[in-house]
Enzyme design. Structure first.
Site, PDB file in Angstrom:
ATOM      1  N   THR A  73       0.829  -1.210   0.000  1.00 47.17           N
ATOM      2  CA  THR A  73       0.000   0.000   0.000  1.00 47.17           C
ATOM      3  C   THR A  73       0.859   1.255   0.000  1.00 47.17           C
ATOM      4  O   THR A  73       0.606   2.186  -0.779  1.00 47.17           O
ATOM      5  CB  THR A  73      -0.950  -0.009   1.210  1.00 47.17           C
ATOM      6  OG1 THR A  73      -1.850  -1.104   1.091  1.00 47.17           O
ATOM      7  CG2 THR A  73      -1.754   1.286   1.281  1.00 47.17           C
ATOM      8  N   ASN A 152      -5.526  -9.588  -7.862  1.00 43.07           N
ATOM      9  CA  ASN A 152      -5.539 -10.319  -6.604  1.00 43.07           C
ATOM     10  C   ASN A 152      -6.777 -11.198  -6.430  1.00 43.07           C
ATOM     11  O   ASN A 152      -6.737 -12.190  -5.699  1.00 43.07           O
ATOM     12  CB  ASN A 152      -5.419  -9.349  -5.421  1.00 43.07           C
ATOM     13  CG  ASN A 152      -6.415  -8.213  -5.504  1.00 43.07           C
ATOM     14  OD1 ASN A 152      -6.420  -7.448  -6.474  1.00 43.07           O
ATOM     15  ND2 ASN A 152      -7.272  -8.086  -4.517  1.00 43.07           N
ATOM     16  N   GLN A 180       1.024  -9.473  -6.190  1.00 39.87           N
ATOM     17  CA  GLN A 180       0.611 -10.865  -6.374  1.00 39.87           C
ATOM     18  C   GLN A 180       1.485 -11.600  -7.381  1.00 39.87           C
ATOM     19  O   GLN A 180       1.544 -12.838  -7.368  1.00 39.87           O
ATOM     20  CB  GLN A 180      -0.852 -10.930  -6.841  1.00 39.87           C
ATOM     21  CG  GLN A 180      -1.856 -10.391  -5.843  1.00 39.87           C
ATOM     22  CD  GLN A 180      -1.989 -11.242  -4.594  1.00 39.87           C
ATOM     23  OE1 GLN A 180      -1.518 -12.383  -4.527  1.00 39.87           O
ATOM     24  NE2 GLN A 180      -2.631 -10.693  -3.571  1.00 39.87           N
ATOM     25  N   HIS A 202       4.871 -10.412   2.558  1.00 37.10           N
ATOM     26  CA  HIS A 202       4.025 -11.432   3.175  1.00 37.10           C
ATOM     27  C   HIS A 202       3.219 -12.245   2.164  1.00 37.10           C
ATOM     28  O   HIS A 202       2.537 -13.207   2.537  1.00 37.10           O
ATOM     29  CB  HIS A 202       3.108 -10.817   4.241  1.00 37.10           C
ATOM     30  CG  HIS A 202       1.932 -10.057   3.717  1.00 37.10           C
ATOM     31  ND1 HIS A 202       0.669 -10.594   3.678  1.00 37.10           N
ATOM     32  CD2 HIS A 202       1.812  -8.796   3.239  1.00 37.10           C
ATOM     33  CE1 HIS A 202      -0.183  -9.694   3.201  1.00 37.10           C
ATOM     34  NE2 HIS A 202       0.486  -8.600   2.929  1.00 37.10           N
ATOM     35  N   THR A 238      14.189   4.923  10.333  1.00 36.88           N
ATOM     36  CA  THR A 238      15.128   3.831  10.562  1.00 36.88           C
ATOM     37  C   THR A 238      14.597   2.543   9.940  1.00 36.88           C
ATOM     38  O   THR A 238      13.435   2.174  10.129  1.00 36.88           O
ATOM     39  CB  THR A 238      15.342   3.621  12.072  1.00 36.88           C
ATOM     40  OG1 THR A 238      15.828   4.828  12.646  1.00 36.88           O
ATOM     41  CG2 THR A 238      16.326   2.501  12.336  1.00 36.88           C
ATOM     42  N   CYS A 326      -8.346  -6.819   1.835  1.00 36.63           N
ATOM     43  CA  CYS A 326      -8.479  -5.419   2.238  1.00 36.63           C
ATOM     44  C   CYS A 326      -9.914  -4.931   2.157  1.00 36.63           C
ATOM     45  O   CYS A 326     -10.245  -3.864   2.657  1.00 36.63           O
ATOM     46  CB  CYS A 326      -7.582  -4.536   1.360  1.00 36.63           C
ATOM     47  SG  CYS A 326      -5.835  -4.955   1.498  1.00 36.63           S
TER      48      CYS A 326
END
Length: 391
Positions: A73, A152, A180, A202, A238, A326
């Site tokens: 995103t 997706n 995807q 992920h 960071t 989502c």
């Protein structure tokens, strides 16, 4: 109860090897990559290794073209906003009607605020882009084109290499959401005209909360997150070293087994589809028959409540979805299936099965045994169901 996970387009189980690679950076190797001492240098080296692993996965020319982000995103938002800033006064965006909400929601806001004009290109009944409409929309006002590599929900693949060439010829930047596609189809970014590409760990057995944006070397770029000089001044903050290390390890493992897994997934997917089409009247597969992710099956059942079917499947230990994770809980028909003109009789009865590395023939056997009776049960009139339960 047997558990069968068939929702890998939503997320994947993190690979134990990936976890093992991350652990040192959650403990003794805790340094900040920007620090000029041994602790910092160890973290810096680990981040650079991961950058090269992601570079290899997508066939980028240089590891400096990989910018780590918090996920797909953020990468999508960064790409579109950067392009608008870089190519001003050009202020038009071209997207497909079936993009992920990470793209469409931003476009809606930019349009509502008067910051950009948005062209939404339709798709046909198989989810394929209307190339003629795309070519008509391209003009001297186009700042950026954003087409996903793989949908997706249906797995339909767009010919992004060709679409990117058309954008380049019009002087526009081209972004693709490859969340995807990466790790599931071969990608050679260096050999394309793609300007920017979004990735997420992920989806390939890596950790959540880490992604990347590929930015071709000559692409003008404006960062979304300002702060320190991290990521060559392209993303302040960071670095999340453990997650970045995990992303790199997951990318390397995905690249090494891409072809073999694609063949295996396709065989499982095809057996699932053929079995359901052969046993459940009124079932139809949504998506391109050939240009489709090997692991994805979106199948709609006539006159069935998809949410009710998902709930019954969950009780049987089968995890799948109705579309994008989502958009779960929105109670609205899928915008992807609506754009594909899926008949009203099937629109509410779509289920997405997305396979992964842990699935095998026994999982398909279980679904084929469990699902058809559930569909027939849901199709019964309410009165008949009450009688059946009473009996």
């Amino acid at each position: 109860m047997r558990a069968v996970y068939l929702d890998h387009n939503a997320t994947t189980r993190i690979d134990p090897v990936v976890v093992e690679a991350m652990l040192p950076f959650l403990g003794e190797s805790f340094g900040n990559p920007s620090s000029h001492h041994a602790f910092g240098e160890a973290a810096f080296s680990a981040v650079r290794k991961a950058r090269r692993q992601v570079q290899t996965l997508i066939g980028a020319a240089n590891d400096s073209e990989i910018v780590f982000t918090s996920g797909g995103t953020e990468s999508d938002n960064t790409a579109l906003l950067s392009a608008l800033a870089a190519l001003a006064p050009r202020n038009e965006i071209i997207v497909s009607a079936v993009e992920h909400p990470a793209v469409l929601a931003l476009c809606e806001r930019l349009e509502a605020e008067g910051r950009a004009g948005v062209h939404r290109i339709p798709v046909d009944r198989c989810g394929r882009i209307d190339v003629a409409a795309y070519e008509h929309a391209l003009c001297e006002r186009t700042a950026v084109v954003s087409f996903m590599w793989a949908n997706n929900e249906t797995g339909t693949l767009f010919p992004v290499e060709t679409l990117a060439e058309k954008a380049k010829a019009a002087g526009a930047l081209f972004h693709t959401d490859a969340v995807q596609a990466a790790g599931r189809v071969p990608i050679r970014a260096e050999e394309t005209a793609i300007s920017m590409m979004s990735l997420s760990a992920h989806k390939i057995a890596g950790p959540k909360g880490i992604g990347a944006l590929y930015v071709r070397s000559e692409t003008p770029f404006y960062p979304l997150i300002l702060g320190g000089r991290q990521e060559r001044n392209r993303r302040g903050g960071t670095e999340n070293v453990p997650a970045i290390v995990g992303f790199g390890e997951a990318a390397e493992r995905a690249a090494s087994r891409l072809e073999s897994e694609a063949r295996r997934m396709k065989a499982l997917r095809d057996r699932l589809e053929q079995g359901l089409l052969g046993t459940v009247p009124g079932a139809r597969v949504n998506g391109d028959p050939t240009a489709r992710l090997a692991n994805t099956c979106n199948i709609a059942f006539e006159d069935v409540d998809g949410d009710g079917l998902l709930a019954l499947l969950a009780r049987e230990g089968i995890a799948c979805s109705s579309g994008s994770a989502c958009s779960a809980g929105s109670m609205q028909p899928s915008h992807v299936l609506q754009a594909m003109a899926v008949p009203a009789s099937h629109l509410g009865g779509a289920v997405r099965f997305s396979l992964g590395r842990d699935n095998d023939d026994s999982d398909i056997d279980h679904v084929l045994a469990v699902l058809p009776p559930l569909v027939m049960r849901l199709r019964q009139p309410a009165g008949a169901r009450k009688v059946a339960r009473a009996g």
